[in-house]
Design an enzyme around this catalytic site. Structure first.
Site, PDB file in Angstrom:
ATOM      1  N   SER A 138       1.046  -1.361  -0.013  1.00  0.00           N
ATOM      2  CA  SER A 138      -0.126  -0.155   0.013  1.00  0.00           C
ATOM      3  C   SER A 138       0.907   1.297  -0.029  1.00  0.00           C
ATOM      4  O   SER A 138       2.065   1.203   0.538  1.00  0.00           O
ATOM      5  CB  SER A 138      -0.781  -0.153   1.132  1.00  0.00           C
ATOM      6  N   TYR A 152      -1.246  -0.113  10.489  1.00  0.00           N
ATOM      7  CA  TYR A 152      -1.664  -0.663   9.032  1.00  0.00           C
ATOM      8  C   TYR A 152      -0.211  -0.537   8.091  1.00  0.00           C
ATOM      9  O   TYR A 152       0.273  -1.200   7.523  1.00  0.00           O
ATOM     10  CB  TYR A 152      -2.825  -0.117   8.573  1.00  0.00           C
TER      11      TYR A 152
END
Length: 260
Positions: A138, A152
């Site tokens: 990501s 995250y």
């Protein structure tokens, strides 16, 4: 004229392949001729019967072992692994809101499934001297949002470092290892989020999308990526057209990351 891209005869595993970019990747791989196994915790109610679907919880070691056993039993190994599984359920509130359980959950979802499955499935690839492993990371690893994505982003950064190290180890043995780092993808969940933000702000869906894009610092392309566009990139990297590419990361974020 010869077909530009083909995965004919390839055996592939796509984790989290029932929704969003995962489902788009599964569909495209099958269209290109691959035999594809996918996995999620539960079979979608509206899905057709699929003998290459496995219900397993990949946040556990037992779930990863169960999936690896099914890969061997049904496919006799794989040529392509796409680690699509990921996400975050951490609350807003910065670092102080992240307790031990939250950190463990983020690592268990965004890092450890790839590590475990690679450990279980790569020996067969190495024995054959061929294979492709794609870790879906990501852009948050490059630009974390302190309010809500610290854990995250850290887990995805760890996945990226692991992936790079793995590529240096196994590329000489014929295994290509790559990373794909999406920005905001217009999945069904993302649409629901934009609609909810739009309702709260008293605007329309386009206004809800703008709220999300503004929170990311803007998307120069002016829109999020479509799941199919992410699948297109993954399919190219998994194909023999990309056989000289390994150890690198490809952003698909509409220009969101502002640095070189």
């Amino acid at each position: 004229m010869a077909e530009f891209l083909s995965l004919e005869g390839k055996r592939a595993l796509v984790t989290s392949g029932t929704k969003g970019a995962g489902a788009a990747t599964v569909a495209l791989f099958r269209e290109l001729g691959a035999q594809v196994m996918t996995v999620a915790r539960h079979r979608p109610e509206n899905s057709q019967d699929d003998t290459l679907f496995v219900a397993a919880d990949l946040t556990t070691d037992a779930g990863c072992r169960q999936l690896a056993q099914q890969v061997q039993a049904r496919l006799s190994g794989v040529d392509i692994i796409v680690h699509m599984l990921g996400g975050s359920s951490s609350p807003a509130g910065g670092f102080a809101a992240l307790d031990e359980q939250q950190w463990q959950q983020e690592l268990a979802l965004n890092l450890l499934p790839a590590v475990r499955l690679d450990r279980l499935l790569l020996p067969d690839m190495i024995a054959r001297g061929a294979g492709v492993v794609i870790h879906v990371s990501s852009i948050q690893r490059l630009m974390p949002l302190p309010e809500a994505t610290t854990a995250y982003a850290a887990a995805k950064a760890a996945l990226s470092a692991y992936s790079k190290s793995l590529s240096k180890e196994v590329s000489p043995k014929g295994i290509r290892v790559l990373r794909v780092a999406p920005g905001w993808i217009e999945t069904e969940a993302a649409v629901h989020l934009a609609e909810r933000l739009a309702e709260q702000a008293g605007t329309d869906y386009a206004g809800g999308k703008k709220i999300i894009m503004d929170s990311l610092g803007g998307i120069p392309l002016g829109r999020p990526a479509k799941p199919e566009e992410v699948a297109n990139l993954i399919a190219f990297l998994a194909s023999d057209r990309a056989r000289a590419i390994t150890g690198t990361e490809y952003l698909i974020d509409g220009g969101t990351v502002p640095t070189v």
